[in-house]
Scaffold this active site. Structure first.
Site, PDB file in Angstrom:
ATOM      1  N   PRO A  66     -30.157  72.783   2.522  1.00  0.00           N
ATOM      2  CA  PRO A  66     -30.311  71.378   2.147  1.00  0.00           C
ATOM      3  C   PRO A  66     -31.380  71.116   1.092  1.00  0.00           C
ATOM      4  O   PRO A  66     -32.449  71.711   1.113  1.00  0.00           O
ATOM      5  CB  PRO A  66     -30.674  70.692   3.467  1.00  0.00           C
ATOM      6  CG  PRO A  66     -31.115  71.776   4.376  1.00  0.00           C
ATOM      7  CD  PRO A  66     -30.376  73.000   3.957  1.00  0.00           C
ATOM      8  N   ASN A  67     -31.036  70.214   0.193  1.00  0.00           N
ATOM      9  CA  ASN A  67     -31.895  69.680  -0.861  1.00  0.00           C
ATOM     10  C   ASN A  67     -32.117  70.637  -2.033  1.00  0.00           C
ATOM     11  O   ASN A  67     -32.728  70.250  -3.029  1.00  0.00           O
ATOM     12  CB  ASN A  67     -33.257  69.198  -0.303  1.00  0.00           C
ATOM     13  CG  ASN A  67     -33.094  68.063   0.671  1.00  0.00           C
ATOM     14  OD1 ASN A  67     -32.430  67.079   0.347  1.00  0.00           O
ATOM     15  ND2 ASN A  67     -33.642  68.193   1.866  1.00  0.00           N
ATOM     16  N   ARG A 111     -36.964  67.164  -8.914  1.00  0.00           N
ATOM     17  CA  ARG A 111     -38.086  66.579  -8.165  1.00  0.00           C
ATOM     18  C   ARG A 111     -39.044  67.688  -7.763  1.00  0.00           C
ATOM     19  O   ARG A 111     -38.665  68.850  -7.693  1.00  0.00           O
ATOM     20  CB  ARG A 111     -37.587  65.893  -6.890  1.00  0.00           C
ATOM     21  CG  ARG A 111     -36.380  65.013  -7.068  1.00  0.00           C
ATOM     22  CD  ARG A 111     -36.654  63.583  -6.672  1.00  0.00           C
ATOM     23  NE  ARG A 111     -35.558  62.744  -7.125  1.00  0.00           N
ATOM     24  CZ  ARG A 111     -34.464  62.489  -6.417  1.00  0.00           C
ATOM     25  NH1 ARG A 111     -34.335  62.960  -5.205  1.00  0.00           N
ATOM     26  NH2 ARG A 111     -33.513  61.723  -6.906  1.00  0.00           N
ATOM     27  N   TYR A 125     -41.656  73.517  -6.408  1.00  0.00           N
ATOM     28  CA  TYR A 125     -40.435  74.334  -6.506  1.00  0.00           C
ATOM     29  C   TYR A 125     -40.065  74.744  -7.932  1.00  0.00           C
ATOM     30  O   TYR A 125     -39.044  75.389  -8.142  1.00  0.00           O
ATOM     31  CB  TYR A 125     -39.259  73.583  -5.862  1.00  0.00           C
ATOM     32  CG  TYR A 125     -39.474  73.319  -4.388  1.00  0.00           C
ATOM     33  CD1 TYR A 125     -39.621  74.383  -3.499  1.00  0.00           C
ATOM     34  CD2 TYR A 125     -39.557  72.025  -3.886  1.00  0.00           C
ATOM     35  CE1 TYR A 125     -39.843  74.154  -2.155  1.00  0.00           C
ATOM     36  CE2 TYR A 125     -39.770  71.787  -2.536  1.00  0.00           C
ATOM     37  CZ  TYR A 125     -39.908  72.854  -1.680  1.00  0.00           C
ATOM     38  OH  TYR A 125     -40.128  72.630  -0.350  1.00  0.00           O
ATOM     39  N   ASN A 166     -31.315  81.350   1.282  1.00  0.00           N
ATOM     40  CA  ASN A 166     -32.429  80.409   1.299  1.00  0.00           C
ATOM     41  C   ASN A 166     -31.926  79.231   2.137  1.00  0.00           C
ATOM     42  O   ASN A 166     -31.243  78.337   1.626  1.00  0.00           O
ATOM     43  CB  ASN A 166     -32.820  79.948  -0.106  1.00  0.00           C
ATOM     44  CG  ASN A 166     -34.037  79.027  -0.058  1.00  0.00           C
ATOM     45  OD1 ASN A 166     -34.484  78.629   1.016  1.00  0.00           O
ATOM     46  ND2 ASN A 166     -34.577  78.691  -1.226  1.00  0.00           N
ATOM     47  N   ALA A 193     -34.887  73.948   4.762  1.00  0.00           N
ATOM     48  CA  ALA A 193     -35.520  73.460   5.997  1.00  0.00           C
ATOM     49  C   ALA A 193     -34.861  74.025   7.258  1.00  0.00           C
ATOM     50  O   ALA A 193     -35.514  74.154   8.307  1.00  0.00           O
ATOM     51  CB  ALA A 193     -35.504  71.939   6.013  1.00  0.00           C
ATOM     52  N   GLU A 229     -33.632  87.089   3.755  1.00  0.00           N
ATOM     53  CA  GLU A 229     -34.125  85.704   3.696  1.00  0.00           C
ATOM     54  C   GLU A 229     -34.993  85.537   2.453  1.00  0.00           C
ATOM     55  O   GLU A 229     -35.867  86.368   2.198  1.00  0.00           O
ATOM     56  CB  GLU A 229     -34.960  85.424   4.960  1.00  0.00           C
ATOM     57  CG  GLU A 229     -35.619  84.058   4.948  1.00  0.00           C
ATOM     58  CD  GLU A 229     -36.503  83.824   6.179  1.00  0.00           C
ATOM     59  OE1 GLU A 229     -36.430  84.611   7.142  1.00  0.00           O
ATOM     60  OE2 GLU A 229     -37.267  82.848   6.147  1.00  0.00           O
ATOM     61  N   HIS A 264     -37.218  82.616  -0.193  1.00  0.00           N
ATOM     62  CA  HIS A 264     -37.778  81.281  -0.439  1.00  0.00           C
ATOM     63  C   HIS A 264     -38.427  81.236  -1.808  1.00  0.00           C
ATOM     64  O   HIS A 264     -39.015  82.233  -2.251  1.00  0.00           O
ATOM     65  CB  HIS A 264     -38.828  80.924   0.616  1.00  0.00           C
ATOM     66  CG  HIS A 264     -38.252  80.876   1.990  1.00  0.00           C
ATOM     67  ND1 HIS A 264     -37.458  79.837   2.415  1.00  0.00           N
ATOM     68  CD2 HIS A 264     -38.314  81.761   3.005  1.00  0.00           C
ATOM     69  CE1 HIS A 264     -37.060  80.088   3.657  1.00  0.00           C
ATOM     70  NE2 HIS A 264     -37.564  81.251   4.031  1.00  0.00           N
ATOM     71  N   ARG A 324     -48.098  77.319   3.277  1.00  0.00           N
ATOM     72  CA  ARG A 324     -47.826  75.884   3.352  1.00  0.00           C
ATOM     73  C   ARG A 324     -48.055  75.380   4.789  1.00  0.00           C
ATOM     74  O   ARG A 324     -48.785  75.994   5.551  1.00  0.00           O
ATOM     75  CB  ARG A 324     -46.401  75.604   2.846  1.00  0.00           C
ATOM     76  CG  ARG A 324     -46.214  76.053   1.376  1.00  0.00           C
ATOM     77  CD  ARG A 324     -44.850  75.711   0.851  1.00  0.00           C
ATOM     78  NE  ARG A 324     -44.628  74.260   0.811  1.00  0.00           N
ATOM     79  CZ  ARG A 324     -43.431  73.697   0.642  1.00  0.00           C
ATOM     80  NH1 ARG A 324     -42.353  74.461   0.504  1.00  0.00           N
ATOM     81  NH2 ARG A 324     -43.314  72.379   0.619  1.00  0.00           N
TER      82      ARG A 324
HETATM   83  O1  CA2 Z   1     -39.476  77.506  -0.664  1.00  0.00           O
HETATM   84  C1  CA2 Z   1     -38.301  77.433  -0.343  1.00  0.00           C
HETATM   85  O2  CA2 Z   1     -37.393  77.999  -0.948  1.00  0.00           O
HETATM   86  C2  CA2 Z   1     -37.916  76.564   0.870  1.00  0.00           C
HETATM   87  O3  CA2 Z   1     -36.815  77.192   1.520  1.00  0.00           O
HETATM   88  C3  CA2 Z   1     -37.514  75.225   0.302  1.00  0.00           C
HETATM   89  C4  CA2 Z   1     -37.185  74.202   1.371  1.00  0.00           C
HETATM   90  C5  CA2 Z   1     -38.310  74.112   2.397  1.00  0.00           C
HETATM   91  O4  CA2 Z   1     -37.934  73.240   3.446  1.00  0.00           O
HETATM   92  C6  CA2 Z   1     -38.654  75.461   2.963  1.00  0.00           C
HETATM   93  O5  CA2 Z   1     -39.733  75.319   3.871  1.00  0.00           O
HETATM   94  C7  CA2 Z   1     -39.042  76.435   1.876  1.00  0.00           C
HETATM   95  C8  CA2 Z   1     -36.984  72.830   0.748  1.00  0.00           C
HETATM   96  C9  CA2 Z   1     -35.896  72.774  -0.273  1.00  0.00           C
HETATM   97  C10 CA2 Z   1     -35.934  71.429  -0.883  1.00  0.00           C
HETATM   98  O6  CA2 Z   1     -35.877  71.567  -2.275  1.00  0.00           O
HETATM   99  C11 CA2 Z   1     -36.278  70.503  -3.013  1.00  0.00           C
HETATM  100  C12 CA2 Z   1     -36.137  70.648  -4.368  1.00  0.00           C
HETATM  101  C13 CA2 Z   1     -36.529  69.644  -5.209  1.00  0.00           C
HETATM  102  C14 CA2 Z   1     -37.055  68.476  -4.683  1.00  0.00           C
HETATM  103  C15 CA2 Z   1     -37.182  68.333  -3.333  1.00  0.00           C
HETATM  104  C16 CA2 Z   1     -36.794  69.347  -2.493  1.00  0.00           C
END
Ligand code: CA2
Length: 145
Positions: A9-10, A17, A22, A73, A76, A97, A99, A106
Site C-alpha cells: 500500500p501507498n 509525496r 522515500y 516490499n 505497512a 523482504e 524496504h 524509524r
Molecule cells: O521503507 C519502505 O519501503 C516501507 O516499506 C515503506 C512503507 C512503510 O510503511 C514501511 O514501514 C517501510 C510506506 C510506503 C508508503 O509510501 C509512500 C510513498 C510516498 C508518500 C507516502 C507514502
C-alpha cells in the site's frame, strides 16, 4: 528465471509525496532500473503493486509454479500482516523482504516484521537501490536452492 516483485500500500505514491523519507524516484522509475539489471542477468521480472492486502495474498498464491523467487516490499503490511506471512509460508516460494527506508532507524512499530521469519533475508534502507539489491539477492537465492 522468473522473479516477482510485489509492492504494498501507498507505494504508488512514490516520488509524489514525502521525498525526504522515500526519495523522488517513482515506482515506475524503480521498475525501469530493475528491468535494466534483469536484462544483464537474463532474468524475467514481473512487477505488481496493490493497496489491498488480499491482492498481495492472491499474487503470492498464484506465484506457485509460475515464479522462482518473490521480492516483496509489503510496505505497512510488513508490520501487521499475518495473512502475507501465512501465504509466503504456504506457497514455500523463497522470498526476499525489501524496504526503501531503514525501518530499524524509524518508529518502533516499524522494527517488527511479520514476514521476516518466512523470508530468506531483509534489505532495508538503500532507497531505490534496495530493489536492485533485491534482484541480485533473488538470483542468488534461486541459484542456491
Ligand atoms: O521503507 C519502505 O519501503 C516501507 O516499506 C515503506 C512503507 C512503510 O510503511 C514501511 O514501514 C517501510 C510506506 C510506503 C508508503 O509510501 C509512500 C510513498 C510516498 C508518500 C507516502 C507514502
Amino acid at each position: 528465471m522468473k522473479i516477482l516483485f510485489l509492492n504494498g500500500p501507498n507505494l504508488n505514491l512514490l516520488g509524489q509525496r514525502e521525498p525526504g523519507t522515500y526519495g523522488s524516484t517513482t515506482l515506475a522509475d524503480i521498475e525501469v532500473m530493475v528491468r535494466e539489471e534483469a536484462l544483464k542477468r537474463d532474468v524475467e521480472v514481473f512487477f505488481r503493486q496493490s493497496n489491498l492486502e488480499g491482492d498481495l495474498v492472491t499474487w503470492i498464491q498464484q506465484a506457485k509454479g509460475a515464479h522462482d523467487v518473490i521480492v516483496i516490499n509489503a510496505a505497512a503490511y510488513t508490520h501487521t500482516s499475518i495473512a502475507l506471512r501465512d501465504a509466503i509460508a504456504a506457497t514455500g516460494i523463497p522470498a526476499a523482504e525489501i524496504h526503501l527506508s531503514n525501518v530499524h532507524a524509524r518508529e518502533e512499530f516499524r522494527h517488527q516484521s511479520m514476514i521476516a521469519p518466512v523470508c530468506k533475508g531483509q534489505i532495508t534502507g538503500f532507497g531505490a537501490l534496495s530493489y536492485v539489491l533485491g534482484l541480485i539477492a533473488a538470483v542468488n537465492i534461486k541459484e542456491n536452492t
